[in-house]
Design a protein around this motif. Structure first.
Motif, PDB file in Angstrom:
ATOM      1  N   UNK A 161       0.833  -1.211   0.000  1.00  0.00           N
ATOM      2  CA  UNK A 161       0.000   0.000   0.000  1.00  0.00           C
ATOM      3  C   UNK A 161       0.865   1.258   0.000  1.00  0.00           C
ATOM      4  N   UNK A 162       1.935   1.240   0.762  1.00  0.00           N
ATOM      5  CA  UNK A 162       2.834   2.393   0.824  1.00  0.00           C
ATOM      6  C   UNK A 162       3.504   2.667  -0.516  1.00  0.00           C
ATOM      7  N   UNK A 163       3.717   1.611  -1.312  1.00  0.00           N
ATOM      8  CA  UNK A 163       4.356   1.771  -2.612  1.00  0.00           C
ATOM      9  C   UNK A 163       3.378   2.231  -3.684  1.00  0.00           C
ATOM     10  N   UNK A 164       2.128   2.468  -3.296  1.00  0.00           N
ATOM     11  CA  UNK A 164       1.173   3.055  -4.214  1.00  0.00           C
ATOM     12  C   UNK A 164       0.357   2.085  -5.043  1.00  0.00           C
ATOM     13  N   UNK A 165       0.419   0.789  -4.710  1.00  0.00           N
ATOM     14  CA  UNK A 165      -0.438  -0.160  -5.428  1.00  0.00           C
ATOM     15  C   UNK A 165      -1.883   0.068  -4.988  1.00  0.00           C
ATOM     16  N   UNK A 166      -2.778   0.179  -5.972  1.00  0.00           N
ATOM     17  CA  UNK A 166      -4.177   0.489  -5.682  1.00  0.00           C
ATOM     18  C   UNK A 166      -4.989  -0.749  -5.328  1.00  0.00           C
ATOM     19  N   UNK A 245       1.678 -12.757 -19.594  1.00  0.00           N
ATOM     20  CA  UNK A 245       0.770 -11.693 -19.998  1.00  0.00           C
ATOM     21  C   UNK A 245       1.524 -10.457 -20.520  1.00  0.00           C
ATOM     22  N   UNK A 246       2.852 -10.505 -20.449  1.00  0.00           N
ATOM     23  CA  UNK A 246       3.716  -9.443 -20.979  1.00  0.00           C
ATOM     24  C   UNK A 246       3.408  -8.076 -20.353  1.00  0.00           C
ATOM     25  N   UNK A 247       3.202  -8.087 -19.036  1.00  0.00           N
ATOM     26  CA  UNK A 247       3.000  -6.831 -18.308  1.00  0.00           C
ATOM     27  C   UNK A 247       4.304  -6.445 -17.626  1.00  0.00           C
ATOM     28  N   UNK A 248       4.370  -5.216 -17.159  1.00  0.00           N
ATOM     29  CA  UNK A 248       5.593  -4.715 -16.539  1.00  0.00           C
ATOM     30  C   UNK A 248       5.610  -5.004 -15.036  1.00  0.00           C
ATOM     31  N   UNK A 249       6.709  -5.641 -14.597  1.00  0.00           N
ATOM     32  CA  UNK A 249       6.958  -5.888 -13.175  1.00  0.00           C
ATOM     33  C   UNK A 249       8.149  -5.024 -12.771  1.00  0.00           C
ATOM     34  N   UNK A 250       8.051  -4.156 -11.799  1.00  0.00           N
ATOM     35  CA  UNK A 250       6.971  -3.996 -10.818  1.00  0.00           C
ATOM     36  C   UNK A 250       6.051  -2.801 -11.092  1.00  0.00           C
ATOM     37  N   UNK A 251       6.254  -2.118 -12.231  1.00  0.00           N
ATOM     38  CA  UNK A 251       5.520  -0.870 -12.460  1.00  0.00           C
ATOM     39  C   UNK A 251       4.004  -1.101 -12.517  1.00  0.00           C
ATOM     40  N   UNK A 252       3.580  -2.155 -13.242  1.00  0.00           N
ATOM     41  CA  UNK A 252       2.152  -2.409 -13.412  1.00  0.00           C
ATOM     42  C   UNK A 252       1.613  -3.435 -12.420  1.00  0.00           C
ATOM     43  N   UNK A 253       2.462  -4.398 -12.075  1.00  0.00           N
ATOM     44  CA  UNK A 253       2.072  -5.446 -11.124  1.00  0.00           C
ATOM     45  C   UNK A 253       3.251  -5.755 -10.186  1.00  0.00           C
ATOM     46  N   UNK A 254       2.937  -5.888  -8.908  1.00  0.00           N
ATOM     47  CA  UNK A 254       3.954  -6.229  -7.925  1.00  0.00           C
ATOM     48  C   UNK A 254       3.708  -7.603  -7.328  1.00  0.00           C
ATOM     49  N   UNK A 308      11.337 -10.409   8.558  1.00  0.00           N
ATOM     50  CA  UNK A 308      11.788  -9.118   8.038  1.00  0.00           C
ATOM     51  C   UNK A 308      11.469  -8.992   6.555  1.00  0.00           C
ATOM     52  N   UNK A 309      11.149  -7.797   6.131  1.00  0.00           N
ATOM     53  CA  UNK A 309      10.904  -7.527   4.718  1.00  0.00           C
ATOM     54  C   UNK A 309      12.228  -7.352   3.996  1.00  0.00           C
ATOM     55  N   UNK A 310      12.389  -8.085   2.888  1.00  0.00           N
ATOM     56  CA  UNK A 310      13.564  -7.941   2.030  1.00  0.00           C
ATOM     57  C   UNK A 310      13.068  -7.426   0.675  1.00  0.00           C
ATOM     58  N   UNK A 311      13.471  -6.208   0.328  1.00  0.00           N
ATOM     59  CA  UNK A 311      12.977  -5.581  -0.900  1.00  0.00           C
ATOM     60  C   UNK A 311      13.922  -5.909  -2.061  1.00  0.00           C
ATOM     61  N   UNK A 312      13.315  -6.469  -3.130  1.00  0.00           N
ATOM     62  CA  UNK A 312      14.103  -6.777  -4.322  1.00  0.00           C
ATOM     63  C   UNK A 312      13.406  -6.197  -5.555  1.00  0.00           C
ATOM     64  N   UNK A 313      13.267  -6.971  -6.625  1.00  0.00           N
ATOM     65  CA  UNK A 313      12.894  -6.420  -7.925  1.00  0.00           C
ATOM     66  C   UNK A 313      11.408  -6.478  -8.259  1.00  0.00           C
ATOM     67  N   UNK A 314      10.573  -7.137  -7.435  1.00  0.00           N
ATOM     68  CA  UNK A 314       9.189  -7.333  -7.833  1.00  0.00           C
ATOM     69  C   UNK A 314       8.216  -6.335  -7.208  1.00  0.00           C
ATOM     70  N   UNK A 315       8.748  -5.287  -6.583  1.00  0.00           N
ATOM     71  CA  UNK A 315       7.892  -4.207  -6.080  1.00  0.00           C
ATOM     72  C   UNK A 315       8.526  -2.873  -6.465  1.00  0.00           C
ATOM     73  N   UNK A 316       7.674  -1.849  -6.538  1.00  0.00           N
ATOM     74  CA  UNK A 316       8.155  -0.487  -6.892  1.00  0.00           C
ATOM     75  C   UNK A 316       9.161   0.005  -5.876  1.00  0.00           C
TER      76      UNK A 316
END
Length: 316
Positions: A161-166, A245-254, A308-316
């Motif tokens: 939610x903090x990363x802006x996913x609706x 589905x050829x969508x953009x990760x993480x811009x369009x889907x996380x 713990x949260x580990x942030x990598x490439x699949x979220x904004x």
């Protein structure tokens, strides 16, 4: 070589008291036990494990029993096993791996660490005549160690939610077990607090199953959706579906996984995940069981460790 007499002299107690403190710590006061332990540490005295086992009528063997499919959990259990082994080695205990619950009691052991238990297994545990600790939440009053599953998914959902996913969707494991209920609750409570609509889907813990869930329900997942998952294996399947589905990760889907053992790092893209402290949990399992053995089966309660949260490439 340092002897029992040397320890007794250093602690200013009798040899019998030192022996009792080593072999039956529950029979001495905490103050006296601390006095003896300090003397042992100062003199670098280590009790003979074989002699201790003989005195206490023990084998110094613990069995690690797994009741679920190793094929889907191998990397995860490897870390857990290393933690258990380290905890046991400190007390000069040996570890035996058992994959068939029918093998319990066929050879000497002092207690059990049980993993992968499901509701159908609990009736078996009451028949055990030796101490045991469960790895994994339960609602039956048995001693256990686990990750704080609810907290983990709260962290994941809040981050999405903090990363802006609706839209934040939960893809959980298709099992009716306490750990899964806790993970779903963590997601639900966070979404409700944010006054956001919820979506929950469940799948068996296989990548192709979670991929199928996403593809079968694709029209329900608009752009700017983040999938919060019950495992990294489920997250991998969702990534496969998104790539198809050829969508953009993480811009369009996380995508956010749960476990943080191996799969999150070898996936392409690498997975943002909730990392469980598996090695530490293994050590605590060993410590709790050995304490329970020393105290003739006295309850040890429950321990929940913070993930713990580990942030990598699949979220904004």
């Amino acid at each position: 070589m340092v002897t029992l007499s040397d320890v007794a002299k250093e602690a200013n107690v009798s040899k019998m008291t030192v022996s009792r403190a080593i072999n039956h710590p529950e029979q001495v006061t905490p103050e006296l036990l601390e006095l003896v332990e300090k003397a042992m540490d100062k003199l670098h005295y280590r009790p003979n494990s074989a002699a201790r086992a003989l005195v206490n009528n023990r084998t110094n063997v613990v069995k690690f029993i797994t009741l679920e499919d190793i094929d889907t959990t191998e990397p995860y259990y490897m870390n857990l096993l290393f933690g258990v082994a380290r905890g046991l080695t400190k007390e000069q205990y040996a570890l035996q791996l058992v994959t068939d619950i029918g093998d319990i009691g066929k050879s000497g052991d002092d207690g059990y660490i049980i993993t992968g238990a499901r509701q159908a297994d609990y009736d078996l545990f009451d028949a055990f005549d030796k101490p045991f600790i469960l790895y994994g939440e339960n609602r039956h009053g048995y001693d256990y160690v686990d990750t704080d599953n609810s907290l983990g998914e709260k962290i994941a959902t809040k981050y999405a939610l903090e990363r802006g996913y609706e839209h934040v969707v939960f893809i959980g494991l298709d099992v009716k077990e306490p750990f899964e209920y806790s993970r779903e609750n963590g997601y639900l409570s966070t979404m409700q607090q944010a006054q956001m609509p919820t979506q929950i889907y469940r799948a068996a813990n296989h990548s192709h199953q979670s991929k199928k869930v996403v593809l079968d329900n694709w029209e329900k997942f608009p752009q700017n959706t983040c999938f919060v998952c019950g495992s990294d294996r489920l997250a991998v399947g969702i990534i496969w579906a998104l790539l198809e589905k050829q969508v953009k990760i993480p811009e369009e889907y996380g995508v956010i996984g749960f476990d943080g053992v191996f799969l999150d790092q070898v996936s392409n893209p690498k997975i943002t995940t909730i990392k469980q402290p598996t090695f530490e949990m293994g050590e605590i399992l060993a410590q709790m069981l050995l304490q329970k053995i020393k105290l003739s089966g006295a309850p040890q309660g429950e321990v929940l460790l913070e993930p713990k949260l580990v942030v990598r490439d699949t979220t904004k």
